[in-house]
Design a protein around this motif. Structure first.
Motif, PDB file in Angstrom:
ATOM      1  N   PHE A  59       3.237   0.919   5.116  1.00  0.00           N
ATOM      2  CA  PHE A  59       2.880  -0.535   5.143  1.00  0.00           C
ATOM      3  C   PHE A  59       2.424  -0.970   6.345  1.00  0.00           C
ATOM      4  O   PHE A  59       2.834  -0.472   7.387  1.00  0.00           O
ATOM      5  N   PRO A  63       6.063  -6.438   3.370  1.00  0.00           N
ATOM      6  CA  PRO A  63       5.439  -7.011   2.226  1.00  0.00           C
ATOM      7  C   PRO A  63       5.978  -8.512   2.092  1.00  0.00           C
ATOM      8  O   PRO A  63       7.025  -8.447   2.222  1.00  0.00           O
ATOM      9  N   GLN A 120      -2.795  -8.832  -6.992  1.00  0.00           N
ATOM     10  CA  GLN A 120      -2.494  -8.465  -5.627  1.00  0.00           C
ATOM     11  C   GLN A 120      -1.444  -8.136  -4.735  1.00  0.00           C
ATOM     12  O   GLN A 120      -1.352  -9.030  -3.604  1.00  0.00           O
ATOM     13  N   ASP A 122       1.854  -6.979  -2.708  1.00  0.00           N
ATOM     14  CA  ASP A 122       1.778  -6.136  -1.211  1.00  0.00           C
ATOM     15  C   ASP A 122       2.476  -4.723  -1.689  1.00  0.00           C
ATOM     16  O   ASP A 122       2.416  -3.812  -0.976  1.00  0.00           O
TER      17      ASP A 122
END
Length: 318
Positions: A59, A63, A120, A122
């Motif tokens: 990541f 997120p 979309q 995360d």
């Protein structure tokens, strides 16, 4: 695998898809450590967390938008304090009440991958059974998919909470949650430790005419044992079809049912032909317990254990 809610599928399919704990699945990945320091701060650079496939998911930042494809993971996310960040969930995500307001992107069998891609997120928290094609589609679309194998043990639940917290940089909150569950279970076991004999119980997950129960290697067996109760089918493995003749011979002292898609599960059991000589039926010790709590390997497992123990041993909980 996954137990969501039993009203949406035939009982056996529910057992296999919604509660998780197939003993034939590979062992849950114990390596939940990050290969880099996961989210040392919210402003930190890339960090990597290993999911239950053994895949390293990296990541760039913590997120913010989340899709959850399993009710137990949704409950964990809310307990971790990030439930408001969930933008997509299954139609069986019913707890807490706020979860009902989340957009539904999955039913009992399929995931609306097109909609998930449109959102979309995360991160997508997925699970390991029956979703391989969907996972591949989401990953091919550039989404981060973090797979959590459905817990087969209480320790697995703790691991799930810790993994999800690691992804979202809320590890301290995870520690609090796990400690709280451990204390809740310990309080139950402190009460049941005084019992000289464990009550023999039959646990039903699917009613007549296709009666199914649980044996060793299932998440429910872990809960039963932790509650200080003896499962009359602990000598069986996984989920299995019950022979009524065998059950009558085993003669349980109490019956627990988590069937939640018939009008009167307790009354149906008490009225079954040939069951009148079973001790549990004669004494009307048949208990209909909340399926969502007992079937979901999430943060309410302490409550699940207390529900079982207090139903079977009300005298020590009053």
């Amino acid at each position: 695998m996954k137990f969501l809610e039993k009203k949406w599928l035939a009982p056996l399919a529910i057992s296999l898809l919604l509660v998780g704990c197939n003993s034939e699945e590979p062992a849950k990945n114990d390596d939940t450590e990050t290969t880099e320091n996961a989210g040392a701060s919210e402003e930190a650079g890339p960090y990597t967390v290993v999911d239950d496939r053994g895949v390293e998911v990296t990541f760039e930042q913590v997120p913010e938008k989340i899709v959850s494809l399993q009710p137990s993971n949704t409950e964990i996310l809310f307990e971790l304090g990030v439930g408001e960040q969930i933008i997509g969930a299954t139609e069986f995500d019913t707890y807490p009440e706020e979860a009902l307001e989340i957009e539904r992107i999955s039913d009992s069998m399929t995931i609306n991958t097109e909609r998930v891609i449109e959102l979309q997120p995360d991160v997508v928290f997925a699970y390991t059974v029956g979703e391989e094609t969907h996972i591949e589609q989401l990953e091919n679309a550039g989404l981060k998919v973090f797979v959590i194998k459905t817990a087969a043990t209480i320790d697995d639940v703790y691991g799930d909470i810790e993994q999800i917290a690691e992804v979202l940089n809320v590890e301290e909150k995870a520690d609090e949650i796990v400690s709280g569950i451990e204390e809740q279970i310990a309080a139950v076991q402190e009460k049941t430790a005084s019992l000289d004999v464990k009550e023999k119980v039959y646990f039903e997950i699917s009613p007549s005419p296709d009666i199914w129960s649980v044996g060793s290697g299932t998440f429910q067996q872990e809960l039963i044992e932790a509650a200080g109760v003896e499962n009359i089918y602990a000598d069986q493995q996984s989920w299995f079809a019950v022979s009524e003749e065998d059950l009558i011979t085993r003669n349980p002292e109490a019956i627990i049912t988590t069937v939640n898609y018939s009008e009167d599960p307790k009354g149906e059991i008490l009225a079954r032909e040939g069951w009148s000589n079973i001790t549990a039926v004669q004494n009307e010790e048949v208990y209909e317990l909340n399926a969502d709590i007992l079937d979901r390997p999430g943060p309410r497992i302490g409550e699940a254990i207390e529900l079982i123990a207090s139903a079977i041993y009300p005298e020590i909980f009053n």
